[in-house]
Design a protein around this motif. Sequence first.
Motif: not given
Lengths: 193, 352
Positions: B265-271
């Motif tokens: 989720l964190s990856d998705e948010v930062h992307r």
Amino acid sequence: MICEECNEREATIKFAEMTDGELTSWNLCEECAREKGAAASLSSYAGPLVNILMGLLEEAEEHGPEPSGPVCPRCGLSYAEFRSSGKLGCAVCYASFHGELKPLLRRIHGTTEHTGGVPSCREREFDSLKEVKRLQSELGRAIRNEEYERAAELRDRVRAKERELASTAGTDAPGTAGGDGSGEDVDVRDDDA
Amino acid sequence: MWTFETMMHEPPGWVSAAGPRSDVILSTRVRLARNLEGSSFPNRATDEELVAIRERVLSAMAGSNYLTNALFIRMEEASPATKRVLVERHLASPDFADGGAGRATVVGEKEVVSAMVNEEDHLRLQSIRSGLQPVDAGRLVQRIDCELERNLHYAFASDWGYLTACPTNVGTGIRVSVLAHLLGLARGGRIAQVLGSVSKLGLSVRGFHGEGSAALGGFFQISNQTTLGQSEEDIAYTVERVAGQLAGLELGAREELGRKHGRRLSDEVHRAYDVLSNARMISAEEVMEKASTLRLGVALGLIDEVDLGSVNRLLVVTQPGHLMYVHGGEPTEAQRNGARADLVRNELKSCE
């Protein structure tokens, strides 16, 4: 699956409206969904309620009265026109189509009695009307119980209140206009039901 | 000073995310439908009648203490871009904006209070607030209504209440709705079940779900379905209570999502953040999708470069009509996507 809106592109998204636990959904392509998305997802203007109303009106039509129905004397709208548009023409329509609208309102709202706010200029009149209704149902009860003395007293109080109302009420109260006589019977029956 | 220019260039007050439960509820809207006694409803009135009704309503509104500095926009004088902005801000409905003579939109300071004159009813008075505030917003519109009623004689019947063009609004004429961001529930696959139970409580729910729903951001609108037989306060309170519970469920779903798929989720948010802050061309849907993901990330504390207010702002100012207004004229899609990307980058830069 083909988009139900444009009937051209591939449908990839489902748009749903849920009312009363019943789900209505459309399969849409992204383009149409985008259009509906701006108009529907983030706004409340277009109406699931209108769809429900039209459904109810169609249902009512099946066992409704004669096709053309009554006509509003003020704005000339016929009940048949209302049935096809879902919109009334003026405030007097509510009195003109009182008999037709009452069951419809019950189906839409589950009730036919307003219990919310009242314009302050009408508050006294509104309170008096409530009092008349209360006295009338008490009168009905007294008659059923054969308490004739009490019934006579109640009848006099109803009449006095009604006279008071007639002298203070505004010139036109759309929902009650022309219904002063017959309205009593309907209301008493309602209380019994 | 609140002017037409500030209204068009500044986002509405509700984007601030200052209201209660703003992490889930973007905004609350309460509107009252009113008609004048003795006049045909707009659908059956002539152009001359509509103009006369409009001027009566506007002059009553001009005297309201709650509407000092309000903008009175007569729709025939509004440009196409202005009309689109009003629609995108929920200050005007699409049909109303494109409609004929005798219509007006009234916009109070920061868009807290606004009105449509001669839409389906003679007057649609509304308040849009940040977060979950049905009861407060309801009280505000009722206070203004009381004030207007001194100068406007409303169509009202003792049995059926305020009389409206459509019988679905009769009685209180009140519609209370909240715009909820339910991406956690949508991702967790529980949205249909949850919204199903909400709709059984007499409220109606609208929005997108199912395959591809992420692209539309997981935004849902919950509103009262009936207007007769309950007081205005009870209706507002019901929506507030149910939406509050819904927000609780959404927070639970978000927490679970964070616990189970935190890294992903964190990856998705930062992307999502990277795309928004670097793109040179971007479509409205992509902004909505990425902003929705970003909003979830901000609410979960996964990213601190932006705040909820800025994300709300993005959702409003990147809509096509807004770009049309800023750009002037009729930009092509490519021009719009370019202008949108510039705007998004600037917005995000200003929060760093």
